[in-house]
Design an enzyme around this catalytic site. Sequence first.
Site, mmCIF file in Angstrom:
data_model
loop_
_atom_site.group_PDB
_atom_site.id
_atom_site.type_symbol
_atom_site.label_atom_id
_atom_site.label_comp_id
_atom_site.label_asym_id
_atom_site.label_seq_id
_atom_site.Cartn_x
_atom_site.Cartn_y
_atom_site.Cartn_z
ATOM 1 N N GLY A 1 5.125 -15.542 11.167
ATOM 2 C CA GLY A 1 3.960 -15.368 10.306
ATOM 3 C C GLY A 1 4.195 -16.032 8.958
ATOM 4 N N VAL B 1 8.365 -9.259 10.591
ATOM 5 C CA VAL B 1 7.389 -8.941 11.639
ATOM 6 C C VAL B 1 6.222 -8.130 11.089
ATOM 7 C CG1 VAL B 1 9.045 -9.098 13.531
ATOM 8 C CG2 VAL B 1 8.778 -6.930 12.307
ATOM 9 N N GLY B 2 5.964 -8.286 9.810
ATOM 10 C CA GLY B 2 4.834 -7.599 9.198
ATOM 11 C C GLY B 2 5.267 -6.499 8.250
ATOM 12 N N GLY C 1 4.426 -3.125 -11.270
ATOM 13 C CA GLY C 1 4.131 -4.372 -10.567
ATOM 14 C C GLY C 1 4.234 -4.250 -9.065
ATOM 15 N N ASP D 1 -2.719 -1.926 0.258
ATOM 16 C CA ASP D 1 -2.093 -2.040 1.576
ATOM 17 C C ASP D 1 -2.154 -0.757 2.389
ATOM 18 O OD1 ASP D 1 -1.466 -4.550 0.725
ATOM 19 O OD2 ASP D 1 0.708 -4.342 0.873
ATOM 20 N N CYS E 1 4.519 -6.768 -4.910
ATOM 21 C CA CYS E 1 4.069 -8.122 -5.229
ATOM 22 C C CYS E 1 4.868 -8.742 -6.367
ATOM 23 C CB CYS E 1 2.584 -8.099 -5.573
ATOM 24 S SG CYS E 1 1.929 -9.721 -5.997
ATOM 25 N N GLU F 1 4.998 5.959 -10.935
ATOM 26 C CA GLU F 1 5.686 4.892 -10.202
ATOM 27 C C GLU F 1 7.173 5.194 -10.147
ATOM 28 O OE1 GLU F 1 7.007 2.079 -8.103
ATOM 29 O OE2 GLU F 1 4.839 1.994 -8.444
ATOM 30 N N HIS G 1 -12.618 -36.619 -11.177
ATOM 31 C CA HIS G 1 -11.810 -37.625 -10.487
ATOM 32 C C HIS G 1 -10.662 -38.066 -11.390
ATOM 33 C CE1 HIS G 1 -10.910 -41.089 -7.937
ATOM 34 N NE2 HIS G 1 -10.852 -41.813 -9.063
#
Length: 465
Positions: free
Chosen positions: A185, A271-272, A40, A312, A43, A35, A444
Amino acid sequence: MKEISCKLLVIGAGPGGYVCAIRAGQLGVDTVIVEFGKPGGTCLNVGCIPSKALIHAAEEFEKIAHMAGGKGPLGIAVAPPTLDLTKTVAWKDGVVSRLNSGVAGLLKKAKVKTVQGWATFRDGKTVEVETETGSQVIRAEAVVIASGSVPAELPFLPFGGPVISSTEALALSEVPDKLAVVGGGYIGLELGMAFAKMGAKVAVVEALPRVLAQYDAELTRPVLKRLGELGIEVMLGAKAKGLSTKGDALMVETADGKNAKIAADRVLVTVGRKPLTEGWGLEQIDLDMVGKFIRIDDQCRTSMRGIYAIGDVTGEPMLAHRAMAQGEMVAEIVAGHKRGWDKRAIPAICFTDPELVTAGLSPDEAKALAGEIKIGHFPFAANGRAMTRQGEDGFVRIVARADNHLVLGIQAVGQCVSELAAAFGLALEMGARLEDIAGTIHAHPTQGEGFQEAALKALGHALHV
């Protein structure tokens, strides 16, 4: 140049990568994880966790602001509040830091070796890692690519100066007076609503005819109402064109073809996201692709033997919990276990105000698949717990086959409905029918009762509506 060998090499310590490495370590697989940033991934460091921390702070500030002057319905009066965003961000960073340490500790506990640096493929079994102390070569029998994704950039609105991505938005030292959000979004609306609650004047520019286009109109209606209450301007069918000459406004082409200017101290582009497939030698291993994403099968195997890909970088849905589930599965496959990927539903949550949850099929998708369907719809306006927390806007909706009542999809919109996602996912994974949910005693007073009532409504005998 140092060289090490291992059974499994994981590239990327995001949710998918670190879960894969931990599970492999638990199973006795000699594992190395590489890494270049903090454990992590997106995210934990600049995505899911810090954004929810900022959203929570914004909600608390807005609640107190409404109590100023004793005008709220609860009879609570306080002095007008102030917000020190620097302290808020420091608190958020503290949460992230603790989780970083937790992930690092879990990797160590599972006897996973962590290498800090940027990995580049030499071939399908070998990578070279540039570390602070020099180059290190790692040879592995199996490799998992979990490199994740990064914010997508617009060529006419490159990141820098007043133009920021979600990463920079989560690290601002002060609330902008005027914020323009490009993209309606979930990321744009989550952050846009948070900054509006903290006092910013927010405008959202969306090229499509409506915001949150991945959700159906009925589900998003309460969110649209809340956007109006927060004073957020929403421009639909509008296209961002770039910054003004002075850099203090966003130039927009409106739905009717006219030019408009939105004054903005900051322009947040959401935009993503795009998969991180560049810079680590993908060309050296020549994997099959699906557009920009790595092609995988139902066991996350790529086109090259011994190389897996998760998260991803493999396409939609780009969700941390999908990556985690894939990572766990791949670790068990590498360890010699028989595993496959056969998920009925991967819940998705939008942390707007109110929140949205979807699991399984929408009504339109269910009709296309099964033909005749039953829909149970229960409003939170008839739920006691929702009323006591002033969260009457919203509902729970269940979609089921008409012939055998098999539940095909569950959706909800309302305050705190993200916590119902586990129940929705479990019902779908277990193959629940309407009678199963209706016959389960729900505590409840809770908002979860809305789940049971929606099933009862679909069966034709709702009790409280």
